[in-house]
Structures are given as C-alpha cells and as structure tokens.
Enzyme design. Structure first.
Site, mmCIF file in Angstrom:
data_model
loop_
_atom_site.group_PDB
_atom_site.id
_atom_site.type_symbol
_atom_site.label_atom_id
_atom_site.label_comp_id
_atom_site.label_asym_id
_atom_site.label_seq_id
_atom_site.Cartn_x
_atom_site.Cartn_y
_atom_site.Cartn_z
ATOM 1 N N THR A 1 0.817 -1.210 0.000
ATOM 2 C CA THR A 1 0.000 0.000 0.000
ATOM 3 C C THR A 1 0.850 1.260 0.000
ATOM 4 O OG1 THR A 1 -1.567 1.293 1.350
ATOM 5 C CG2 THR A 1 -0.115 -0.187 2.529
ATOM 6 N N TYR B 1 -1.977 0.362 10.089
ATOM 7 C CA TYR B 1 -2.178 -0.315 8.800
ATOM 8 C C TYR B 1 -0.924 -0.209 7.942
ATOM 9 C CZ TYR B 1 -3.753 -1.026 4.005
ATOM 10 O OH TYR B 1 -3.846 -1.446 2.701
#
Length: 336
Positions: A123, A147
């Site tokens: 990501t 995250y």
C-alpha cells in the site's frame, strides 16, 4: 519477459475485492488458480466457478500444506488482511495480527513447501505523508498508522526471506483502488466500505444519505485532498505481469507503485459521480482527519519501465461507471 510456464497460483483473500479481480485476471490468462479465504469480509460468490475455494485461515499451517500439495502451488498472491485505516488506529493489535503475524505464518509455510514466488498486496500507506509528490518507491517510508506499518513490516519480512531462501517476491504498493470488473463478474461488495468512490456510488443509489468531505483547506486547487485512483482490473493485470516477471528472473525481486500518476481531488471525484450517474449527491463538509496528506499521487515510472503494463481503464468517469454498474448488480445479487 513472457514466461511460457503458467504455474499453479494460490490467491489468499481471493473472495475479497482486489483478490477476486486477480483471480479473474489469472483465470482469463490461463493460469491454474485456487483461493483461500476465511470469508470474514469476502464472498464465495466472488470466486469464479471451477476455482477451488478453501475456506480457512492463512495462518493454518496444516491447511496451507494440504493446499500446496493438492494444487502443486508454485506462486502465492497475498491479499488477505485488514484494510480500514481508522480501524487500525483504534485496534492496532488486530492489524498486526492479521497483516503481519499471519503474513509471517504464510511466508513460513511457503518456505517450508518450497513455493518460490510471492506477490504481496502492499500500500501507499507505507509512505505516510510524503515529502514530495508524485511519490517514488525509494521515498522515505514513515507510516502514520498501524495499517501502513503492518504492511511495511511484511515487505521487510519478504526482503529478508528472499535473501535467505530460494524465493523471489514482488511488493505492489497500491494507491486508491476503485471500479469493478467491466464484465460485472466482481466488484467492491463489502458493507461499510470507506473508499470515496464506493461511498459516493452508494450515495448515488440511495444507500447513504450523503458523502462526507474531510477538509476543504488543503493546499490543493480546490482545497480538498488529491488522490491517485487506479481501476481494479488494471491493478489485477499488473499482478499477472509481475508474476510473469518473477518467473522470468527467479533471482530478482521487485517493489513497485501501482497508480496512474494522475491525481483527482475529492470534489472532482464527486463531480464525476454526479456527471456519470445523473444523480447529484449531498456533500457534507467536515474537518480534516488527522494524518491525511494533502496529495498522494504515484510516480508509476518503475512499473511502466519494468512490465509491459498498459492500463486499459485509466479514465475517472469510466472507473465510476463500472463501480456504479456493480453497485446496481450487487443489489440484484443480494435480493436474489
């Protein structure tokens, strides 16, 4: 670069949004493919007919060993994990468990079974708030939420594992993924999804009353945050090409951004939704969210220079049209 050998691939999280599109891309290109998914956020209907679906956990070493043996797995595409950034701040240990600890178990099982190729769903959150945009892969990485850290830790585990064992890997850092399969075989189906385009098309179909716009005072053209949106099917095709590259160069690993290198503001996206759907949606203007960068746009030079990747759907209106078509189809699936 094209490998003439299409090896069996196991897709983790293959019943989820991006994973199911990767399964379709692999199947369309003639690769043998199987799926493992615990169906906590995925849907069995998203797995195509003829693709084996193993319902279970990616940390289940015995199950993985059985899958590898039954399927002759030679490559893994790893999508399983948790992806909601605000939730990761509220419940960080869930993210370190699902995204890091379980990835470690999956990598360990792959090493034990001699699975030589690994593609990881990473990501742009690994960059945190970038000092410069567009963002290149070698930019400083300082995630601002659990995250992002959970994904960056897995990237590091893969790098260390590839240095110690007969495995190569590709980490693909996604920017904002949106849209749906043009043939309407899959799309974003998760209830309560937080991605802007998904939220906006839900509002356009009456499933939400409005769309919140967080922050109107950024140093951007219209004051709202700018993001790089990539069509999920173009992203899926990048995974297949990356796998071909790993097979062609067994001793070489890759880390690449996945985006178009073009940013759109929140208001530009909402204007596009209004235009495509002809269903104007109500906008609620809210304060900035902590940690949101003003702009997050990829520099896709590396992926364009490494793979023969030619995006087919790099058009915001088209991305939204496909997302809207899937939203209508999803209503039919749930009613049926």
């Amino acid at each position: 670069m094209q490998s003439d050998k299409r090896v069996p691939v196991l897709v983790t999280g293959g019943a989820g949004y991006i994973g199911s599109h990767a399964v379709l891309a692999l199947q369309d290109a003639g690769w043998p493919v199987a799926v493992i998914d615990n169906l906590s956020t995925g849907f069995a209907f998203a797995v195509p007919d003829g693709v084996p679906l193993y319902e279970g956990d990616i940390a289940d070493a015995d199950l993985l060993a059985r899958i590898f043996a039954e399927c002759g797995t030679k490559a893994i595409m790893h999508f399983a994990g948790s992806v909601v950034v605000p939730e990761s701040v509220k419940n960080p240990l869930k993210y370190y468990e699902n995204n890091t600890v379980k990835s470690r178990a999956l990598i360990d099982a792959a090493v034990r079974a001699g699975v030589p190729h690994f593609i990881f769903s990473s990501t742009a959150a690994t960059y945190g708030i970038p000092e410069e945009t567009p963002v290149v892969e070698d930019a400083h990485k300082s995630p601002i939420n659990p995250y992002g850290w959970s994904k960056l830790m897995t990237e590091q585990m893969l790098a260390d594992t590839a240095a110690a064992h007969a495995m190569n890997y590709c980490a693909l850092r996604y920017f904002n993924v949106a849209g749906a399969d043009p043939q309407q075989r899959s799309g974003q189906s998760t209830a309560g999804a937080t991605h802007l385009i998904k939220v906006a098309v839900e509002a356009a179909t009456g499933k939400r009353e409005s769309v919140s716009v967080y922050g109107t005072d950024y140093e951007t053209a219209d004051g709202t945050g700018v993001r790089d949106y990539i069509h999920v099917s173009d992203l899926a095709s990048a995974h297949v090409l990356a796998l071909e590259q790993l097979l062609a160069e067994p001793g070489h690993s890759l880390t690449m951004n996945c985006g178009y290198g073009r940013g759109y503001s929140v208001l530009e996206v909402l204007d596009s939704v209004d235009r495509v759907t002809n269903r104007p949606i109500q906008r609620r203007f809210e304060p900035r969210r902590a940690g949101d960068p003003a702009a997050l746009v990829s520099d896709p030079s590396r992926i364009r220079g490494t793979l023969p990747w030619e995006p087919q759907y790099a058009d915001l209106d088209l991305i939204i049209r496909h997302a809207m078509q899937w939203e209508d189809r999803l209503s039919e699936i749930r009613q049926g």
